[in-house]
Design a protein around this motif. Structure first.
Motif, PDB file in Angstrom:
ATOM      1  N   SER A  91      47.509  59.040  38.401  1.00 49.94           N
ATOM      2  CA  SER A  91      47.273  57.752  39.072  1.00 49.94           C
ATOM      3  C   SER A  91      46.448  56.816  38.182  1.00 49.94           C
ATOM      4  CB  SER A  91      46.546  57.983  40.397  1.00 49.94           C
ATOM      5  OG  SER A  91      45.262  58.496  40.148  1.00 49.94           O
ATOM      6  N   PHE A  92      46.657  55.518  38.384  1.00 49.63           N
ATOM      7  CA  PHE A  92      45.946  54.497  37.592  1.00 49.63           C
ATOM      8  C   PHE A  92      45.512  53.325  38.464  1.00 49.63           C
ATOM      9  CE2 PHE A  92      49.177  56.276  34.702  1.00 49.63           C
ATOM     10  CZ  PHE A  92      48.374  56.700  33.651  1.00 49.63           C
ATOM     11  N   THR A  93      44.342  52.816  38.183  1.00 51.29           N
ATOM     12  CA  THR A  93      43.950  51.540  38.796  1.00 51.29           C
ATOM     13  C   THR A  93      44.628  50.418  37.996  1.00 51.29           C
ATOM     14  OG1 THR A  93      42.066  51.288  37.336  1.00 51.29           O
ATOM     15  CG2 THR A  93      41.660  52.433  39.429  1.00 51.29           C
ATOM     16  N   GLY A  94      44.549  49.203  38.506  1.00 47.49           N
ATOM     17  CA  GLY A  94      45.119  48.068  37.771  1.00 47.49           C
ATOM     18  C   GLY A  94      44.499  47.956  36.383  1.00 47.49           C
ATOM     19  N   GLY A  95      43.184  48.080  36.328  1.00 50.23           N
ATOM     20  CA  GLY A  95      42.470  47.965  35.052  1.00 50.23           C
ATOM     21  C   GLY A  95      42.949  49.008  34.059  1.00 50.23           C
ATOM     22  N   GLN A  96      43.185  50.217  34.546  1.00 45.24           N
ATOM     23  CA  GLN A  96      43.588  51.299  33.633  1.00 45.24           C
ATOM     24  C   GLN A  96      44.973  51.092  33.023  1.00 45.24           C
ATOM     25  OE1 GLN A  96      42.873  54.568  36.380  1.00 45.24           O
ATOM     26  NE2 GLN A  96      41.163  55.272  35.143  1.00 45.24           N
ATOM     27  N   VAL A  97      45.833  50.302  33.698  1.00 48.54           N
ATOM     28  CA  VAL A  97      47.141  50.052  33.071  1.00 48.54           C
ATOM     29  C   VAL A  97      47.180  48.680  32.393  1.00 48.54           C
ATOM     30  CG1 VAL A  97      48.485  51.566  34.549  1.00 48.54           C
ATOM     31  CG2 VAL A  97      48.195  49.194  35.228  1.00 48.54           C
ATOM     32  N   GLY A  98      45.996  48.126  32.162  1.00 45.07           N
ATOM     33  CA  GLY A  98      45.937  46.861  31.428  1.00 45.07           C
ATOM     34  C   GLY A  98      46.596  45.717  32.161  1.00 45.07           C
ATOM     35  N   MET A  99      46.385  45.679  33.491  1.00 42.95           N
ATOM     36  CA  MET A  99      46.923  44.574  34.309  1.00 42.95           C
ATOM     37  C   MET A  99      45.892  43.433  34.234  1.00 42.95           C
ATOM     38  SD  MET A  99      49.365  43.896  36.720  1.00 42.95           S
ATOM     39  CE  MET A  99      50.025  45.485  37.139  1.00 42.95           C
ATOM     40  N   ILE A 100      46.057  42.557  33.251  1.00 40.25           N
ATOM     41  CA  ILE A 100      45.053  41.507  33.010  1.00 40.25           C
ATOM     42  C   ILE A 100      45.410  40.257  33.816  1.00 40.25           C
ATOM     43  CG2 ILE A 100      43.893  40.089  31.256  1.00 40.25           C
ATOM     44  CD1 ILE A 100      43.390  43.118  30.927  1.00 40.25           C
ATOM     45  N   THR A 101      44.420  39.752  34.540  1.00 38.60           N
ATOM     46  CA  THR A 101      44.648  38.563  35.370  1.00 38.60           C
ATOM     47  C   THR A 101      43.694  37.439  34.962  1.00 38.60           C
ATOM     48  OG1 THR A 101      42.976  39.017  37.050  1.00 38.60           O
ATOM     49  CG2 THR A 101      45.120  40.109  37.329  1.00 38.60           C
ATOM     50  N   ASP A 102      43.900  36.276  35.590  1.00 41.79           N
ATOM     51  CA  ASP A 102      42.911  35.211  35.424  1.00 41.79           C
ATOM     52  C   ASP A 102      41.705  35.522  36.319  1.00 41.79           C
ATOM     53  OD1 ASP A 102      43.636  34.522  38.014  1.00 41.79           O
ATOM     54  OD2 ASP A 102      44.801  32.763  37.429  1.00 41.79           O
ATOM     55  N   GLU A 103      40.786  34.546  36.438  1.00 43.76           N
ATOM     56  CA  GLU A 103      39.542  34.850  37.139  1.00 43.76           C
ATOM     57  C   GLU A 103      39.528  34.363  38.578  1.00 43.76           C
ATOM     58  OE1 GLU A 103      37.056  33.306  34.121  1.00 43.76           O
ATOM     59  OE2 GLU A 103      37.501  35.092  32.930  1.00 43.76           O
ATOM     60  N   ALA A 104      40.688  33.951  39.104  1.00 44.93           N
ATOM     61  CA  ALA A 104      40.736  33.411  40.475  1.00 44.93           C
ATOM     62  C   ALA A 104      40.628  34.559  41.483  1.00 44.93           C
ATOM     63  CB  ALA A 104      42.019  32.624  40.669  1.00 44.93           C
ATOM     64  N   HIS A 105      39.407  34.971  41.765  1.00 50.14           N
ATOM     65  CA  HIS A 105      39.195  36.094  42.681  1.00 50.14           C
ATOM     66  C   HIS A 105      39.891  35.843  44.016  1.00 50.14           C
ATOM     67  CE1 HIS A 105      36.601  38.741  40.435  1.00 50.14           C
ATOM     68  NE2 HIS A 105      35.959  37.685  39.956  1.00 50.14           N
ATOM     69  N   THR A 106      40.450  36.884  44.573  1.00 49.10           N
ATOM     70  CA  THR A 106      41.226  36.949  45.837  1.00 49.10           C
ATOM     71  C   THR A 106      42.643  36.378  45.724  1.00 49.10           C
ATOM     72  OG1 THR A 106      40.597  34.891  46.984  1.00 49.10           O
ATOM     73  CG2 THR A 106      39.103  36.765  47.254  1.00 49.10           C
ATOM     74  N   LYS A 107      42.957  35.644  44.664  1.00 43.26           N
ATOM     75  CA  LYS A 107      44.350  35.232  44.456  1.00 43.26           C
ATOM     76  C   LYS A 107      44.641  35.073  42.963  1.00 43.26           C
ATOM     77  CE  LYS A 107      42.853  30.941  46.530  1.00 43.26           C
ATOM     78  NZ  LYS A 107      42.969  30.082  47.664  1.00 43.26           N
ATOM     79  N   ALA A 108      44.294  36.107  42.237  1.00 47.41           N
ATOM     80  CA  ALA A 108      44.441  36.046  40.775  1.00 47.41           C
ATOM     81  C   ALA A 108      45.902  36.113  40.365  1.00 47.41           C
ATOM     82  CB  ALA A 108      43.667  37.206  40.154  1.00 47.41           C
ATOM     83  N   ARG A 109      46.189  35.567  39.200  1.00 47.86           N
ATOM     84  CA  ARG A 109      47.556  35.619  38.651  1.00 47.86           C
ATOM     85  C   ARG A 109      47.562  36.550  37.449  1.00 47.86           C
ATOM     86  NH1 ARG A 109      50.425  30.854  40.668  1.00 47.86           N
ATOM     87  NH2 ARG A 109      52.201  31.586  39.479  1.00 47.86           N
ATOM     88  N   ILE A 110      48.650  37.290  37.331  1.00 43.70           N
ATOM     89  CA  ILE A 110      48.751  38.248  36.223  1.00 43.70           C
ATOM     90  C   ILE A 110      49.030  37.489  34.922  1.00 43.70           C
ATOM     91  CG2 ILE A 110      50.075  40.190  35.291  1.00 43.70           C
ATOM     92  CD1 ILE A 110      50.788  40.939  38.200  1.00 43.70           C
ATOM     93  N   HIS A 111      48.265  37.803  33.876  1.00 44.38           N
ATOM     94  CA  HIS A 111      48.514  37.204  32.562  1.00 44.38           C
ATOM     95  C   HIS A 111      49.334  38.128  31.678  1.00 44.38           C
ATOM     96  CE1 HIS A 111      45.210  33.908  32.424  1.00 44.38           C
ATOM     97  NE2 HIS A 111      46.202  33.651  33.232  1.00 44.38           N
ATOM     98  N   SER A 112      48.954  39.414  31.690  1.00 48.52           N
ATOM     99  CA  SER A 112      49.685  40.350  30.830  1.00 48.52           C
ATOM    100  C   SER A 112      49.520  41.764  31.358  1.00 48.52           C
ATOM    101  CB  SER A 112      49.152  40.261  29.398  1.00 48.52           C
ATOM    102  OG  SER A 112      47.784  40.607  29.395  1.00 48.52           O
TER     103      SER A 112
END
Ligand code: ADP
Ligand code: ASP
Ligand code: MG
Length: 407
Positions: free
Chosen positions: A94-115
């Protein structure tokens, strides 16, 4: 080897038995010769319960801390699903978002995926494991935990499918596909065999909660075949694809109702260049998503009212922002109506058919429903009505456009 991403929503992992069922489905797919990535949501109503808990502690919890709290729900599910797969004699990780390199912007609660760094998962898939990824979450480049907005696990799944160049993305949920309207509100709604990304994007952003609207942006951009289906049966669901058979002939594919909407109107603002831009720049700066913009010019044209619709939650913040703005530009009054709903009809065929709006307005007037505001785009016509009329308007339009009937 082909890769299949399977996403399981909250009801599909709501208890131990359902977790085993989801695990069995993934194992079966793996035994059929595919590499499998599971994306899971928080169990049952966990996210709602966490939101309620936060509200008990604070009226206005910091968004960063909301994200920290809500992402715990998915972390519970991923570990349990991995355990269920291990218990069945197969390898999983199992992986958290961070562990699979799911990088988002900083808009907490409605962030958009960058890469997304697909290579981290790929390595484990190549070692024969089923990878289980927490839906709905990511991290900022600085490592802060973010969420993608309610219902965001669909977006995690489709974005991962795109990043991994998966062969398909299966969305397992508590309905057996996408319907012509929410079957909970419209008992006569019909399951659709196919729908286009564009139509699903519009339906989702206009209230069809079955898919997270942002997932469609990834689906369309990377042409990910998406299959929405039931986690309880093996019945074929709905395929979301770029083009469907005879798509121009289907005038209206579905109808939606968006509740929890409010209109915020700034009365008596100067009718001159630059005012609208200042208002909406401030609103955008606070990441408030504006639905429709409503503008009227009064009497001699010197003053206008500028308003917009947004979610009831965002409306509160919007009013605070507009009050601040009233210190800099002349705004005579700010009015809020938080008991409105938006009813929409969506269909690609609208581009090539005439008289669709007239038919919609006639049906609503025959049902004695008052239209407060109208907006249109290429494949959508929406009206804002009183919240109390929303359900009736939805059913009226479903019948008027003959969506109750079989194909
Ligand atoms: P999950 O937890 O699996 O993500 P959701 O609750 O987010 O499930 O989405 C499934 C729900 O979406 C259904 O139970 C249904 O009531 C609702 N829904 C709204 N509009 C539609 C539609 N047009 N077609 C199918 N389901 C819809
Ligand atoms: N658990 C999150 C929510 O309830 C994400 C999701 O289910 O897609 O909104
Ligand atoms: Mg959902």
């Amino acid at each position: 080897m082909s890769i299949i991403v399977q996403k399981f929503g909250g009801t599909s992992v709501a208890n131990a038995e359902k977790i085993h069922r989801a695990a069995r489905r993934a194992i079966k797919t793996k035994l059929e010769g595919h590499q499998v990535v599971m994306v899971v949501s928080a169990m049952g109503h966990t996210t709602d319960e966490l939101v309620a808990l936060a509200k008990e502690v604070s009226k206005n919890p910091p968004k960063r801390e909301m994200d920290m709290l809500l992402t715990t729900g998915e972390q519970v599910s991923i570990s349990l699903v991995a355990m269920a797969i291990h218990a069945a004699g197969h390898e999983a990780i199992s992986f958290t978002g961070g562990q699979v390199g799911m990088i988002t912007d900083e808009a907490h609660t409605k962030a958009r995926i960058h890469s997304i760094d697909g290579s981290r998962i790929k390595k484990h898939l190549d070692e024969g494991k089923i990878a289980i990824v927490a839906g709905f979450q990511g991290v900022t480049p600085d490592g802060a935990i973010t969420t993608l907005g309610r219902g965001g696990s669909d977006t995690t799944a489709v974005a991962l499918a795109a990043a991994l160049k998966a062969d398909s993305c299966e969305i397992y949920t508590d309905v057996d596909g996408v319907y012509s309207a929410d079957p909970r509100s419209v008992p006569l709604a019909r399951k659709l065999d196919q729908i286009t990304y564009d139509e699903m994007l519009e339906l989702a952003s206009l209230g069809a909660g079955v898919m997270h609207s942002r997932s469609m942006e990834f689906g369309k951009k990377y042409n990910v075949p998406i299959h929405v289906r039931s986690s309880l049966t093996d019945t074929k669901g709905t395929m979301i694809v770029a083009e469907t058979k005879g798509m121009e002939d289907i005038v209206v594919r579905g109808v939606t109702l968006k509740r929890d909407l409010a209109t915020v109107v700034l009365q008596g603002v100067p009718n001159k260049p630059g005012i609208a831009s200042r208002i909406f720049a401030q609103i955008a700066k606070h990441n408030i998503i504006v639905d429709d913009i409503i503008q009227n010019v009064y009497g001699q044209g010197g003053e206008a009212s500028i308003g917009f619709s947004t979610t009831t939650d965002d409306a509160k913040e919007a009013v605070t922002i507009c009050r601040e703005l009233a210190k800099e530009i002349s705004i005579k009054d700010i009015t809020v109506d938080d008991s409105v709903a938006k009813v929409s009809i969506v269909g690609t065929g609208m581009k090539t058919h005439t008289g669709v709006a007239a038919k919609m307005f006639t049906a609503l007037s025959e049902a004695r429903i008052n239209i407060k505001h109208i907006s249109t785009s290429e494949i959508v016509i929406s009206v804002i009505v009183d919240e109390k009329d929303g359900e009736t308007a939805l059913r009226t339009l479903h019948t008027a456009f003959e969506l109750d009937k079989n194909d």
